[in-house]
Motif scaffolding. Structure first.
Motif, short mmCIF file in Angstrom:
data_model
loop_
_atom_site.label_atom_id
_atom_site.label_comp_id
_atom_site.label_asym_id
_atom_site.label_seq_id
_atom_site.Cartn_x
_atom_site.Cartn_y
_atom_site.Cartn_z
N ARG A 92 1.32 -0.23 -1.90
CA ARG A 92 1.02 0.61 -3.02
C ARG A 92 1.85 0.05 -4.60
O ARG A 92 1.43 0.20 -5.76
N ARG A 93 3.00 -0.45 -4.15
CA ARG A 93 3.86 -0.86 -5.38
C ARG A 93 3.76 -2.38 -5.84
O ARG A 93 3.67 -3.26 -4.97
N GLY A 94 3.48 -2.59 -6.96
CA GLY A 94 3.25 -3.94 -7.40
C GLY A 94 2.03 -4.51 -6.97
O GLY A 94 1.00 -3.64 -6.62
N SER A 95 1.61 -5.77 -7.36
CA SER A 95 0.36 -6.29 -6.99
C SER A 95 0.06 -6.28 -5.61
O SER A 95 -1.16 -6.32 -5.07
N GLU A 96 0.99 -6.66 -4.92
CA GLU A 96 0.93 -6.83 -3.29
C GLU A 96 1.53 -6.19 -2.40
O GLU A 96 1.41 -6.13 -1.21
N GLY A 97 2.67 -5.23 -3.17
CA GLY A 97 3.60 -4.36 -2.02
C GLY A 97 4.78 -4.92 -2.16
O GLY A 97 5.34 -5.97 -2.67
N VAL A 98 5.67 -3.87 -1.68
CA VAL A 98 7.10 -4.44 -1.29
C VAL A 98 7.31 -4.09 0.14
O VAL A 98 6.93 -3.19 0.75
N ALA A 99 8.65 -4.64 0.44
CA ALA A 99 8.97 -4.28 1.84
C ALA A 99 10.53 -3.90 1.59
O ALA A 99 11.27 -4.47 0.58
N TYR A 100 11.05 -2.96 2.46
CA TYR A 100 12.33 -2.61 2.33
C TYR A 100 12.99 -2.80 3.66
O TYR A 100 12.45 -2.44 4.69
N ILE A 101 14.28 -3.45 3.66
CA ILE A 101 14.71 -3.99 4.99
C ILE A 101 16.10 -3.62 5.05
O ILE A 101 16.89 -3.49 3.87
N THR A 102 16.80 -2.98 5.97
CA THR A 102 18.26 -2.68 6.24
C THR A 102 19.00 -3.83 6.51
O THR A 102 18.63 -4.58 7.54
N ALA A 136 23.55 -2.85 3.45
CA ALA A 136 22.95 -2.88 2.07
C ALA A 136 21.17 -2.66 2.41
O ALA A 136 20.94 -2.60 3.73
N LEU A 137 20.46 -2.41 1.59
CA LEU A 137 19.15 -2.33 1.48
C LEU A 137 18.70 -3.76 0.83
O LEU A 137 19.26 -4.05 -0.17
N ILE A 138 17.88 -4.31 1.54
CA ILE A 138 17.04 -5.66 0.93
C ILE A 138 15.68 -5.15 0.53
O ILE A 138 14.81 -4.71 1.26
N VAL A 139 15.21 -5.48 -0.73
CA VAL A 139 13.99 -5.28 -1.35
C VAL A 139 13.02 -6.45 -1.44
O VAL A 139 13.91 -7.41 -2.17
N LEU A 140 12.16 -6.86 -0.95
CA LEU A 140 11.25 -7.79 -1.03
C LEU A 140 9.96 -7.55 -1.80
O LEU A 140 9.16 -6.79 -1.29
N ASP A 141 9.62 -8.41 -2.80
CA ASP A 141 8.38 -8.35 -3.43
C ASP A 141 7.38 -9.28 -2.57
O ASP A 141 7.43 -10.25 -2.49
N LEU A 142 6.43 -8.72 -2.21
CA LEU A 142 5.49 -9.35 -1.34
C LEU A 142 4.44 -10.30 -2.06
O LEU A 142 3.92 -11.09 -1.36
N SER A 143 4.45 -10.21 -3.07
CA SER A 143 3.52 -11.06 -4.25
C SER A 143 4.29 -12.38 -4.54
O SER A 143 3.84 -13.41 -4.06
N SER A 144 5.45 -11.92 -5.14
CA SER A 144 6.26 -13.27 -5.46
C SER A 144 7.18 -13.85 -4.47
O SER A 144 7.57 -15.10 -4.32
N GLY A 145 7.53 -13.06 -3.50
CA GLY A 145 8.52 -13.69 -2.43
C GLY A 145 10.07 -13.44 -2.79
O GLY A 145 10.80 -13.55 -1.93
N GLU A 146 10.18 -12.82 -3.96
CA GLU A 146 11.39 -12.73 -4.23
C GLU A 146 12.16 -11.48 -3.94
O GLU A 146 11.58 -10.36 -3.71
N SER A 147 13.54 -11.66 -3.64
CA SER A 147 14.16 -10.35 -3.12
C SER A 147 15.50 -10.11 -3.53
O SER A 147 15.89 -10.99 -4.07
N PHE A 148 16.09 -9.07 -3.40
CA PHE A 148 17.56 -8.55 -3.85
C PHE A 148 17.90 -7.49 -3.09
O PHE A 148 17.33 -6.74 -2.34
N ARG A 149 19.38 -7.38 -3.18
CA ARG A 149 20.14 -6.39 -2.25
C ARG A 149 20.54 -5.16 -3.40
O ARG A 149 20.73 -5.49 -4.55
N ILE A 150 20.41 -3.94 -2.62
CA ILE A 150 20.74 -2.88 -3.46
C ILE A 150 21.83 -2.00 -2.58
O ILE A 150 21.91 -2.12 -1.47
#
Length: 362
Positions: A146-156, A165-179
């Motif tokens: 539901r978030r963004g144009s194609e969704g997101v994934a949250y990874i431990t 850390a938690l890793i956040v992946l934008d499923l549309s752009s393929g960009e990811s970052f650590r939080i």
């Protein structure tokens, strides 16, 4: 003479027995298909992802997909740690790219989306060296379409040698970052001493040397509305959460994000977690051979306590309203027992009826 004994409860049903390699992940699709994964932890893994079909383990989505090609690390599975059917036609496969917790092979650490209707891979996501570090071990994943144009994934990132850390992946752009990189909530609890089957669980080598067993962020779950992300280190008994809107708030940097983390207190030591449609979180309790329910008001209870639950790993809720999980005897591996493998085959996939549907992600 009779003696009082420990009280065991909960109606546990065996679904499948595994006589070869040790499973970690399980996921049940919206149509009731059951998928299992086997990481490369020293067993002879013939296929790291399979589907249970008429009692047989069939490589999924194909035997070819389970063949790792070093020259093309993004094309074949190497060591899959987690699988998640999202309830909307896709199986998400998380490949650590790191057999035996080694340094991830570049391009081998990936998230793969498989179309459950065609059984074809539709997209593969890889990560930069700033996101998947040399110490990273990708462990579990949850998606929110539901978030963004194609969704997101949250990874431990459940590192054993570096920051959790938690890793956040934008499923549309393929960009990811650590939080929450290396923060208290994703890190090993320094005061945690795990006790399983009556003894302290620690690394015990064949040469007699010992060291603490320490694994960072592992279990992860998302609220039915997608607004709250729950997670826990494996080496901890605490449950933590963060509001997902804050993760994407550009005015809050990662150092400030930690102040918004909620500590729910002790829930027991857990590997996997999963959320039901009513917001109840189910979590394994590997120290006490059980499964716990954490309700939305913060109250908790054990729903099943059974001596057969020898390390409850990943959890999944099927369309039949059963909670499924693997009991894989992780605590009996040779690395904890001076080189002697104490696991007793078979390992089991169990289920217990909870009367609740899985949380939707779209």
């Amino acid at each position: 003479m009779t003696y009082p004994t420990e009280n065991y409860f909960g109606k546990l049903e065996a679904v499948h027995a595994f006589y070869d390699e040790m499973p970690t992940g399980v996921s049940v699709s919206e149509t009731g298909r059951i998928f299992i994964n086997f990481p490369e932890w020293g067993d002879d893994v013939k296929a790291t992802v399979v589907e249970i079909v008429d009692g047989e383990l069939i490589p999924y989505p194909s035997a070819e997909a389970n063949q790792f090609i070093p020259e093309k690390p993004e094309q074949g599975f190497l060591s899959v740690q987690s699988i998640v059917a999202d309830g909307s036609g896709t199986l998400w496969i998380l490949d650590t790219g790191a057999p035996n917790f080694d340094v991830p092979i570049k391009g081998g650490a990936k998230l793969v989306a498989v179309d459950l209707e065609t059984n074809k891979i539709k997209r593969t996501y890889t990560f930069s060296s700033e996101v998947v570090l040399d110490t990273t071990y990708l462990n579990d994943v949850r998606v929110d379409l539901r978030r963004g144009s194609e969704g997101v994934a949250y990874i431990t990132d459940s590192s054993i040698t570096g920051p959790g850390a938690l890793i956040v992946l934008d499923l549309s752009s393929g960009e990811s970052f650590r939080i929450l990189d290396g923060t208290k909530s994703t890190a090993v609890d320094p005061d945690f001493i795990p006790k399983v089957e009556g003894e302290i669980l620690m690394n015990r080598s064949a040469d007699g040397s010992t060291s603490p067993w320490q694994v960072a962020a592992d279990g992860i779950a998302i609220s039915p509305d997608g607004k709250t992300l729950y997670y826990c280190p494996l080496s901890s008994r605490h449950l933590y959460s963060i509001e997902t809107d804050l993760i994407f708030d550009k005015t809050i940097n990662d150092e400030e994000l930690e102040a918004h983390v909620k500590d729910w207190g002790e829930k027991g030591a857990s590997d996997g977690m999963i959320t039901a449609a009513d917001g109840t979180i189910y979590a394994g309790d590997y120290e006490n051979n059980g499964i716990r329910a954490i309700y939305t008001d913060g109250s908790m209870e054990t729903i099943v306590h059974d001596p057969r639950i020898l390390w409850p790993d990943t959890l999944s809720i099927g369309p039949d309203q059963y909670l499924y999980f693997n009991a894989n005897q992780l605590q009996r591996q040779a690395g904890f027992h001076k080189g002697k493998d104490l696991r007793e085959k078979p390992y089991y996939l169990y289920r217990i009826f909870i009367g609740k549907a899985p949380a939707k992600v779209e």
